[in-house]
Design a protein around this motif. Structure first.
Motif, PDB file in Angstrom:
ATOM      1  N   LEU A 146      28.170   2.846 -10.417  1.00 24.60           N
ATOM      2  CA  LEU A 146      29.448   2.565  -9.680  1.00 24.60           C
ATOM      3  C   LEU A 146      29.357   1.221  -8.548  1.00 24.60           C
ATOM      4  CD1 LEU A 146      31.011   6.169  -8.981  1.00 24.60           C
ATOM      5  CD2 LEU A 146      31.683   4.407 -10.397  1.00 24.60           C
ATOM      6  N   HIS A 147      28.369   1.398  -8.050  1.00 17.95           N
ATOM      7  CA  HIS A 147      28.250   0.373  -6.745  1.00 17.95           C
ATOM      8  C   HIS A 147      27.134  -0.667  -7.157  1.00 17.95           C
ATOM      9  CE1 HIS A 147      30.705   2.955  -4.417  1.00 17.95           C
ATOM     10  NE2 HIS A 147      29.994   4.185  -4.844  1.00 17.95           N
ATOM     11  N   VAL A 148      26.429  -0.608  -7.988  1.00 21.22           N
ATOM     12  CA  VAL A 148      25.219  -1.631  -8.330  1.00 21.22           C
ATOM     13  C   VAL A 148      25.554  -2.387  -9.637  1.00 21.22           C
ATOM     14  CG1 VAL A 148      22.933  -2.250  -8.409  1.00 21.22           C
ATOM     15  CG2 VAL A 148      23.757  -0.718  -6.617  1.00 21.22           C
ATOM     16  N   ALA A 149      25.225  -1.531 -10.790  1.00 16.27           N
ATOM     17  CA  ALA A 149      25.356  -2.193 -12.065  1.00 16.27           C
ATOM     18  C   ALA A 149      25.417  -1.276 -13.066  1.00 16.27           C
ATOM     19  CB  ALA A 149      24.305  -3.136 -12.183  1.00 16.27           C
ATOM     20  N   ALA A 150      25.818  -1.397 -14.198  1.00 13.20           N
ATOM     21  CA  ALA A 150      25.542  -0.574 -15.103  1.00 13.20           C
ATOM     22  C   ALA A 150      24.309  -0.538 -15.925  1.00 13.20           C
ATOM     23  CB  ALA A 150      26.695  -0.653 -16.331  1.00 13.20           C
ATOM     24  N   GLY A 151      23.491  -1.657 -15.402  1.00 12.45           N
ATOM     25  CA  GLY A 151      22.147  -1.726 -16.398  1.00 12.45           C
ATOM     26  C   GLY A 151      21.614  -3.097 -15.963  1.00 12.45           C
TER      27      GLY A 151
ATOM     28  N   TRP B 147      16.728 -11.063 -14.225  1.00 10.78           N
ATOM     29  CA  TRP B 147      17.297 -10.843 -12.722  1.00 10.78           C
ATOM     30  C   TRP B 147      18.772 -10.602 -13.357  1.00 10.78           C
ATOM     31  CZ3 TRP B 147      14.169  -9.296  -9.825  1.00 10.78           C
ATOM     32  CH2 TRP B 147      12.717  -9.431  -9.911  1.00 10.78           C
ATOM     33  N   ALA B 148      19.495 -10.491 -14.171  1.00 11.11           N
ATOM     34  CA  ALA B 148      20.869 -10.390 -14.579  1.00 11.11           C
ATOM     35  C   ALA B 148      21.177  -8.746 -14.247  1.00 11.11           C
ATOM     36  CB  ALA B 148      21.328 -10.875 -15.731  1.00 11.11           C
ATOM     37  N   LEU B 149      22.511  -8.588 -13.606  1.00 11.40           N
ATOM     38  CA  LEU B 149      22.817  -7.160 -13.605  1.00 11.40           C
ATOM     39  C   LEU B 149      24.058  -7.268 -14.216  1.00 11.40           C
ATOM     40  CD1 LEU B 149      22.006  -6.193  -9.983  1.00 11.40           C
ATOM     41  CD2 LEU B 149      21.132  -5.118 -11.937  1.00 11.40           C
ATOM     42  N   GLU B 150      24.212  -6.287 -14.930  1.00  7.72           N
ATOM     43  CA  GLU B 150      25.648  -6.179 -15.665  1.00  7.72           C
ATOM     44  C   GLU B 150      26.967  -5.589 -14.488  1.00  7.72           C
ATOM     45  OE1 GLU B 150      26.320  -4.344 -19.244  1.00  7.72           O
ATOM     46  OE2 GLU B 150      24.552  -5.607 -19.974  1.00  7.72           O
ATOM     47  N   GLU B 151      28.058  -5.666 -14.854  1.00  9.15           N
ATOM     48  CA  GLU B 151      29.086  -5.171 -13.834  1.00  9.15           C
ATOM     49  C   GLU B 151      28.905  -3.622 -13.738  1.00  9.15           C
ATOM     50  OE1 GLU B 151      31.167  -6.973 -11.915  1.00  9.15           O
ATOM     51  OE2 GLU B 151      30.030  -8.722 -12.521  1.00  9.15           O
TER      52      GLU B 151
ATOM     53  N   ARG C 110      20.187  -8.300  -3.269  1.00 15.09           N
ATOM     54  CA  ARG C 110      18.991  -8.498  -3.011  1.00 15.09           C
ATOM     55  C   ARG C 110      18.350  -8.878  -4.493  1.00 15.09           C
ATOM     56  NH1 ARG C 110      16.904  -2.956  -0.366  1.00 15.09           N
ATOM     57  NH2 ARG C 110      14.731  -4.062  -0.835  1.00 15.09           N
ATOM     58  N   VAL C 111      18.839  -8.147  -5.439  1.00 11.68           N
ATOM     59  CA  VAL C 111      18.267  -8.600  -6.811  1.00 11.68           C
ATOM     60  C   VAL C 111      18.898 -10.207  -6.998  1.00 11.68           C
ATOM     61  CG1 VAL C 111      18.600  -7.940  -9.186  1.00 11.68           C
ATOM     62  CG2 VAL C 111      18.379  -6.219  -7.777  1.00 11.68           C
ATOM     63  N   ALA C 112      19.896 -10.348  -6.660  1.00 14.89           N
ATOM     64  CA  ALA C 112      20.471 -11.743  -7.055  1.00 14.89           C
ATOM     65  C   ALA C 112      19.541 -12.874  -6.328  1.00 14.89           C
ATOM     66  CB  ALA C 112      21.874 -11.896  -6.585  1.00 14.89           C
ATOM     67  N   ARG C 113      19.027 -12.571  -5.113  1.00 17.00           N
ATOM     68  CA  ARG C 113      18.375 -13.466  -4.160  1.00 17.00           C
ATOM     69  C   ARG C 113      16.862 -13.569  -5.024  1.00 17.00           C
ATOM     70  NH1 ARG C 113      20.819 -10.916   0.145  1.00 17.00           N
ATOM     71  NH2 ARG C 113      19.021  -9.501   0.550  1.00 17.00           N
ATOM     72  N   LEU C 114      16.436 -12.379  -5.564  1.00 17.58           N
ATOM     73  CA  LEU C 114      15.132 -12.425  -6.305  1.00 17.58           C
ATOM     74  C   LEU C 114      15.289 -13.556  -7.278  1.00 17.58           C
ATOM     75  CD1 LEU C 114      13.841  -8.932  -6.058  1.00 17.58           C
ATOM     76  CD2 LEU C 114      12.637 -11.036  -5.264  1.00 17.58           C
ATOM     77  N   GLY C 115      16.329 -13.300  -8.059  1.00 18.01           N
ATOM     78  CA  GLY C 115      16.792 -14.221  -9.196  1.00 18.01           C
ATOM     79  C   GLY C 115      16.626 -15.717  -9.037  1.00 18.01           C
ATOM     80  N   THR C 116      16.533 -16.060  -7.550  1.00 16.98           N
ATOM     81  CA  THR C 116      16.775 -17.656  -7.349  1.00 16.98           C
ATOM     82  C   THR C 116      15.442 -18.027  -6.528  1.00 16.98           C
ATOM     83  OG1 THR C 116      17.416 -17.423  -5.029  1.00 16.98           O
ATOM     84  CG2 THR C 116      18.928 -17.348  -6.647  1.00 16.98           C
TER      85      THR C 116
ATOM     86  N   ALA D  98      18.482  -5.947 -14.773  1.00 19.11           N
ATOM     87  CA  ALA D  98      17.313  -6.097 -13.721  1.00 19.11           C
ATOM     88  C   ALA D  98      17.111  -4.896 -13.251  1.00 19.11           C
ATOM     89  CB  ALA D  98      17.613  -7.121 -12.565  1.00 19.11           C
ATOM     90  N   GLY D  99      15.536  -4.537 -13.127  1.00 13.70           N
ATOM     91  CA  GLY D  99      15.015  -3.247 -12.728  1.00 13.70           C
ATOM     92  C   GLY D  99      13.592  -3.076 -13.360  1.00 13.70           C
ATOM     93  N   PRO D 100      13.092  -2.073 -12.998  1.00 20.34           N
ATOM     94  CA  PRO D 100      11.686  -1.828 -13.450  1.00 20.34           C
ATOM     95  C   PRO D 100      11.140  -2.059 -14.744  1.00 20.34           C
ATOM     96  CG  PRO D 100      12.591   0.319 -12.011  1.00 20.34           C
ATOM     97  CD  PRO D 100      13.774  -0.711 -12.556  1.00 20.34           C
ATOM     98  N   ALA D 101      10.076  -2.773 -14.795  1.00 16.77           N
ATOM     99  CA  ALA D 101       9.271  -3.041 -16.261  1.00 16.77           C
ATOM    100  C   ALA D 101      10.371  -4.202 -16.782  1.00 16.77           C
ATOM    101  CB  ALA D 101       9.206  -2.002 -17.185  1.00 16.77           C
ATOM    102  N   TYR D 102      10.875  -3.829 -17.898  1.00 12.17           N
ATOM    103  CA  TYR D 102      11.672  -5.136 -18.814  1.00 12.17           C
ATOM    104  C   TYR D 102      13.442  -4.680 -18.218  1.00 12.17           C
ATOM    105  CZ  TYR D 102       7.467  -6.465 -21.271  1.00 12.17           C
ATOM    106  OH  TYR D 102       6.317  -6.910 -21.260  1.00 12.17           O
ATOM    107  N   GLY D 103      13.560  -3.766 -17.526  1.00 10.40           N
ATOM    108  CA  GLY D 103      14.890  -3.875 -16.830  1.00 10.40           C
ATOM    109  C   GLY D 103      15.402  -2.324 -17.245  1.00 10.40           C
ATOM    110  N   LEU D 104      16.675  -2.069 -16.458  1.00  9.46           N
ATOM    111  CA  LEU D 104      17.323  -0.818 -16.778  1.00  9.46           C
ATOM    112  C   LEU D 104      18.154  -0.759 -17.947  1.00  9.46           C
ATOM    113  CD1 LEU D 104      17.962   2.059 -15.588  1.00  9.46           C
ATOM    114  CD2 LEU D 104      19.853   0.927 -14.184  1.00  9.46           C
ATOM    115  N   PHE D 105      17.928   0.034 -18.824  1.00 10.89           N
ATOM    116  CA  PHE D 105      18.767   0.035 -20.015  1.00 10.89           C
ATOM    117  C   PHE D 105      20.276   0.015 -19.835  1.00 10.89           C
ATOM    118  CE2 PHE D 105      15.484   2.171 -23.115  1.00 10.89           C
ATOM    119  CZ  PHE D 105      14.830   0.905 -22.979  1.00 10.89           C
ATOM    120  N   PRO D 106      21.384  -0.744 -20.189  1.00  9.56           N
ATOM    121  CA  PRO D 106      22.511  -0.656 -19.839  1.00  9.56           C
ATOM    122  C   PRO D 106      23.395   0.379 -20.735  1.00  9.56           C
ATOM    123  CG  PRO D 106      22.299  -2.597 -21.206  1.00  9.56           C
ATOM    124  CD  PRO D 106      20.880  -2.136 -21.020  1.00  9.56           C
ATOM    125  N   VAL D 107      24.261   1.021 -19.883  1.00 10.76           N
ATOM    126  CA  VAL D 107      25.290   1.994 -20.755  1.00 10.76           C
ATOM    127  C   VAL D 107      26.716   1.001 -20.916  1.00 10.76           C
ATOM    128  CG1 VAL D 107      26.126   2.752 -18.703  1.00 10.76           C
ATOM    129  CG2 VAL D 107      26.359   4.017 -20.547  1.00 10.76           C
TER     130      VAL D 107
END
Length: 228
Positions: A63-68, A32-36, A11-17, A70-79
């Motif tokens: 484990l199942h979406v991303a390590a950080g 709209w980028a998600l880490e692995e 869903r996030v990937a589709r929003l990015g398009t 695209a997300g709320p505000a300026y994004g989810l801080f990656p670990v």
């Protein structure tokens, strides 16, 4: 819990398009980028380092979406693992004391009396003959204020996970009775760290925080005239 995250990455990937992807606040920050996602081995290494099991909603997201990303505000801080050590990266992520993540998160801020006493001593420009003297005094006062309000124990047991701009952030509680909930950090606006509540006044957990953002982003993208 895994079912909650089914299809979220797609869903996030589709929003990015979508043509209206830029209508969503903060999108230019995360693009709209998600880490692995993390592997089970990586997650185990992270939790071993910080000494606490992450809240279930967040750990399954990792484990199942991303390590950080695209997300709320300026994004989810990656670990990320840097030089064999795990850390969260983002504007203000370093405010979290990684050595205190197993400590119970405190629900209350500094003693109001201490804050009032410090506020009463705040220098006023009219009390100084020279502007340089006032600048020195206010700088010293700011240091005292910062040390009190931003004391590491204030956010023990929590990590900063998102930046809203203007030094305002949101935290995820990892330990204590508030484990798994999101707290808003309004200290840059002379506020406090307070729980994020939903329309019914209930604490917002990580999954609701993230999926509510995703649902609103999809609504905005669909409603934008640029989608026509």
């Amino acid at each position: 819990m895994i079912d909650k995250w089914a299809g979220v990455r797609e869903r996030v990937a589709r929003l990015g398009t979508r043509p209206a992807r830029g209508q969503v606040f903060g999108a230019y920050g995360h693009q709209w980028a998600l880490e692995e996602p993390l592997t089970e081995v990586e997650l185990a290494g992270l939790e071993d380092q910080i000494g606490v099991r992450l809240p279930e909603e967040y750990r399954t997201f990792l484990l199942h979406v991303a390590a950080g990303g695209a997300g709320p505000a300026y994004g989810l801080f990656p670990v990320r693992r840097v030089q064999d050590r795990w850390r969260w990266e983002g504007d203000g992520a370093d405010l979290a004391d990684l050595s205190k993540l197993a400590d119970p998160f405190p629900a209350q801020g500094p003693d109001p009396k201490s804050l009032d006493e410090l506020l009463a001593r705040r220098p006023e420009e009219e009390d100084f003959e020279e502007i340089e003297d006032f600048d020195d005094a206010i700088e010293a006062w700011d240091e005292q204020w910062y040390a009190l309000v931003y004391a590491p124990e204030r956010t023990a047991g929590a990590i900063a996970i998102s930046h809203l701009g203007c030094a305002l952030r949101e935290w995820l509680v990892l330990s204590g009775v508030h484990r798994g909930t999101i707290w808003s950090d309004l200290r840059a606006d002379d506020g406090d760290v307070t729980p994020l509540l939903d329309g019914d006044g209930k604490p917002v957990t990580f999954a609701r925080w993230y999926t509510a953002w995703l649902e609103e982003a999809e609504r905005l993208a669909a409603a934008s005239p640029s989608e026509a």
